[in-house]
Write an enzyme that holds these catalytic residues in place. Structure first.
Site, PDB file in Angstrom:
ATOM      1  N   TYR A  50       0.850  -1.180   0.000  1.00 42.58           N
ATOM      2  CA  TYR A  50       0.000   0.000   0.000  1.00 42.58           C
ATOM      3  C   TYR A  50       0.897   1.246   0.000  1.00 42.58           C
ATOM      4  CZ  TYR A  50      -4.738   1.609  -0.060  1.00 42.58           C
ATOM      5  OH  TYR A  50      -5.937   2.128  -0.482  1.00 42.58           O
ATOM      6  N   GLY A 102       5.855   8.178   1.611  1.00 42.06           N
ATOM      7  CA  GLY A 102       6.926   7.796   2.542  1.00 42.06           C
ATOM      8  C   GLY A 102       7.773   6.683   1.937  1.00 42.06           C
ATOM      9  N   HIS A 103       7.095   5.639   1.436  1.00 41.31           N
ATOM     10  CA  HIS A 103       7.832   4.530   0.790  1.00 41.31           C
ATOM     11  C   HIS A 103       8.585   5.041  -0.444  1.00 41.31           C
ATOM     12  CE1 HIS A 103       4.327   2.166   2.575  1.00 41.31           C
ATOM     13  NE2 HIS A 103       5.377   1.658   3.179  1.00 41.31           N
ATOM     14  N   LYS A 151       9.418   7.522  10.782  1.00 45.70           N
ATOM     15  CA  LYS A 151       8.126   7.454  11.484  1.00 45.70           C
ATOM     16  C   LYS A 151       8.130   6.259  12.442  1.00 45.70           C
ATOM     17  CE  LYS A 151       4.402   5.718   9.732  1.00 45.70           C
ATOM     18  NZ  LYS A 151       3.969   4.640  10.649  1.00 45.70           N
ATOM     19  N   VAL A 161       7.857  11.623   5.951  1.00 46.64           N
ATOM     20  CA  VAL A 161       7.138  12.390   4.923  1.00 46.64           C
ATOM     21  C   VAL A 161       5.730  12.625   5.470  1.00 46.64           C
ATOM     22  CG1 VAL A 161       6.324  12.420   2.539  1.00 46.64           C
ATOM     23  CG2 VAL A 161       8.496  11.302   3.097  1.00 46.64           C
ATOM     24  N   SER A 194       1.258   7.163   6.414  1.00 48.09           N
ATOM     25  CA  SER A 194       1.193   5.773   6.866  1.00 48.09           C
ATOM     26  C   SER A 194       0.115   5.067   6.056  1.00 48.09           C
ATOM     27  CB  SER A 194       0.817   5.748   8.358  1.00 48.09           C
ATOM     28  OG  SER A 194       0.366   4.462   8.722  1.00 48.09           O
TER      29      SER A 194
END
Ligand code: PAF
Length: 282
Positions: A32, A36-37, A149, A176, A185
């Protein structure tokens, strides 16, 4: 971009890459994928010859009443994002590939895992370190990338890698945030539009803490009380913990040190969110 589902095939490919002298940057995820990823994939792309992203919702890091079953999944969208951002190989095994019949080994880091999220999610970090140890052995990365995070996760994995001489580097990349300040998230997906707006209070409380520190406040109790006051203005948020701690040992500090971690976990409805900032008082 190659999609690999089988652990043995992944190990064969990564061993061949290593033999050719090329470096592997690895971004372990539960899918998902969000910005951030993507920031981790971009950094891995910059630092390495090849980038591997794993997508595996790891059952053993979820507690019995947690969200394993409903954790958001969208492999087709993840494949597209990963390919567009420069990933070379997606490793997306199923649970039987990672934990075949007879599987009996766990990796546990003690001490660091007893604080913060470790206190409220028993067994969680053991699940994380076990799967990361396996993924590192299968993907054989030179560098693995994690987001700040999940600060405690990054510290625990760094400890494991050092303690077990795993021979890779762990890089922790900045958080992020969404426009309102909420840390990105996959679980943000669970929030209603109102909950999403309310959740911004978490980062606001961390910014308030930084403001108090800038004005000379060093007592943790006062800073945490101010953060609680701010968050309690949103009645739908239930604080799990707020801590001010040493960024390396994660032990709580009554007074801020030269460097401190301010971290929190809270529930909004059934969604558990975490966030943190690092502060420098030197
Ligand atoms: O941070 C995550 O997404 C997971 O905890 C990780 C590191 C992929 C292990 O399952």
């Amino acid at each position: 971009m190659k999609v690999v589902k089988n652990s043995k095939e992944m190990l064969r490919i990564s061993s061949r890459i290593k033999e050719s002298g090329k470096t592997i940057g690895f971004v372990p995820t539960m899918g998902y994928l969000h910005e951030g990823h993507i920031s981790l994939i971009r950094r891995a792309r910059r630092d390495n010859d090849l980038v591997v992203v794993s997508i595996f919702v790891n059952p053993i890091q979820f507690g019995p009443n947690e969200d394993y079953k409903k954790y958001p999944r969208n492999l087709r969208q993840d494949r597209k994002i990963a390919r567009d951002k420069g990933c070379d190989i997606i490793f997306c095994p199923d649970a039987k590939q990672i934990y075949p019949k007879g599987y009996a080994t766990r990796v546990k880091v003690s001490g660091l895992t007893s604080y913060m999220c470790g206190a409220s999610r028993p067994g969680h970090f053991e699940g994380v370190t076990t799967v990361c140890a396996k993924l590192f052995n299968i993907v054989r990365p030179d560098i693995a990338y994690f987001g700040q995070k999940d600060y405690q996760q990054a510290v625990v994995i760094t400890r494991m890698v050092k303690d077990l001489n795993m021979g890779l580097k762990i890089k922790t990349m900045p958080i992020v945030r969404e426009r309102g300040g909420l840390a990105m998230s996959s679980r943000n997906e669970y929030l209603s539009p109102q909950q999403r707006r309310d959740a911004a209070a978490l980062y606001e409380s961390l910014k308030e803490a930084k403001k108090l520190i800038r004005s000379g406040c060093r007592e943790s109790a006062g800073i945490k009380a101010a953060m609680r006051r701010m968050i309690s203005k949103k009645p739908g948020i239930h604080i799990d913990y707020i801590t001010i701690a040493d960024p390396e040992t994660l032990r709580s500090q009554n007074r801020l040190g030269a460097k401190s971690l301010i971290a929190l976990a809270a529930r909004i409805g059934r969604t558990r969110l975490i966030d943190n900032v690092l502060v420098d008082c030197e």
